[in-house]
Design an enzyme around this catalytic site. Structure first.
Site, PDB file in Angstrom:
ATOM      1  CD  GLU A 134      -7.360  -5.326  11.947  1.00 15.20           C
ATOM      2  OE1 GLU A 134      -8.618  -4.134  11.935  1.00 15.20           O
ATOM      3  OE2 GLU A 134      -6.067  -5.445  12.596  1.00 15.20           O
ATOM      4  CG  HIS A 241      11.873   1.679   2.893  1.00 14.73           C
ATOM      5  ND1 HIS A 241      12.051   1.084   3.135  1.00 14.73           N
ATOM      6  CD2 HIS A 241      12.518   2.776   2.003  1.00 14.73           C
ATOM      7  CE1 HIS A 241      13.079   1.072   3.224  1.00 14.73           C
ATOM      8  NE2 HIS A 241      13.507   2.338   1.864  1.00 14.73           N
ATOM      9  CE  LYS A 282      14.296   5.567  -1.067  1.00 14.95           C
ATOM     10  NZ  LYS A 282      13.532   5.050   0.443  1.00 14.95           N
TER      11      LYS A 282
END
Length: 337
Positions: A134, A241, A282
């Protein structure tokens, strides 16, 4: 015998006596519009306004901490991590990931993202297939403002697609196809003749070069050697993620700000709070991550206004990629992608 008198204080029967608040505890106070309209002071007041406004204020503080870390001289202790960069970018003391879904490019947030990339304020992008497509489509034809209540059947008859309250005519896709298909054919020929290995990041970089339009996010990503990772180039919604897992490999991110409306009740990764990422390694356990529960098109430009744009002059201008370098690109170091 004299009866004892007992005094009952109603408030103490219900409420426990308060302890003194710690010194320096901020008090709740919003912006006083009787002082006129000062947008910077208004946004600063969010930090003491409570609810999600307070999280906005904390996010501003967290982003400014990562910017400060990025602009510091490179720490010699991290020299092993800082050796070499396959894109040719100059290393800094802190690498900033910017992750976003395709609807952000569909909306006017695209221009905010383009500003950050054009001014070399972030070090890599993570997005979905629509977040690539886009951006390029908008270089050929605009997306229009519509309404959430417009009927799908009526729009279908007119050849118009609705993204929330945005409208994209089918003609936009036709113009995009007319541009990209010859490029893909040329890339296939290069693969056959030169052995070029086309990874998603390398494809996006090539398209950013070919678009040659400064309105495009990926035009500037190409110019400034900012890699773009699209882990699901043909479909997807996995940007959060992917970014978190990339930082798992270095024992966690030092800074983190989440901005989304997803909730954790269904166990989804998109809705998980930062503390869940800490449990996986993380995000580092000593980090101060922030999550703002809000719609990004309202809040993300305000975050940039209070952080990156305030310090634009402190960022080092990138060394523009020369066309010779781009044309000689035959797949070396592609393992990074």
């Amino acid at each position: 015998m004299q009866e004892e008198s007992v005094e009952i204080i109603p408030s103490l029967a219900v409420l426990k006596k308060s302890e003194s608040m710690p010194d320096g505890t901020p008090t709740v106070r919003g912006y006083d519009f009787s002082e006129g309209v000062d947008y910077h002071k208004l946004l600063q007041s969010y930090a003491t306004s409570g609810f999600q406004a307070q999280n906005f204020g904390r996010a501003v503080e967290e982003i400014n901490r990562m910017i400060h870390c990025k602009l510091l001289p490179i720490d010699d202790k991290n020299v092993k991590e800082l050796i070499g960069h396959p894109t040719g970018r100059s290393r800094t003391n802190c690498s900033i990931f910017l992750s976003y879904t395709s609807n952000m490019i569909s909306s006017g947030v695209r221009e905010t993202i383009r500003y950050l990339v054009q001014n070399n304020m972030v070090d890599c992008l993570v997005t979905t297939a629509g977040g690539i497509e886009e951006d390029f489509m908008k270089c050929f034809a605009p997306t229009y403002v519509g309404d959430f209540a417009l009927k799908g059947h009526s729009l279908r008859e007119k050849g118009i697609n609705r993204v929330g309250n945005l409208l994209i005519p089918n003609d936009n896709y036709e113009k995009f196809d007319a541009w990209i298909i010859p490029i893909l054919n040329t890339m296939l020929q290069e693969q056959k003749e030169k052995g070029t290995l086309w990874t998603p990041s390398r494809v996006i970089d090539r398209l950013g070069r070919e678009i040659n339009n400064p309105d495009s996010v990926y035009y500037w990503a190409h110019r400034n050697n900012i890699p773009v990772f699209c882990p699901a180039i043909t479909d997807g919604g996995v940007i959060k993620h992917h970014t978190c897992n990339a930082n798992l490999a270095r024992n966690g991110a030092d800074f983190a700000v989440y901005l989304n409306t997803a909730q954790e009740f269904d166990g989804s990764d998109s809705g998980a709070n930062p503390d869940e990422a800490v449990s996986w390694g993380k995000i580092k356990s000593n980090a101060k991550p922030v999550k703002i529960c809000a719609e990004a098109s309202l809040v993300f430009p305000l975050l940039v206004a209070e952080t990156f744009s305030q310090r634009q002059n402190e960022f080092t201008a990138p060394t523009p990629r020369t066309e010779t370098t781009a044309q000689d690109d035959t797949g070396k170091n592609c393992e990074m992608f």
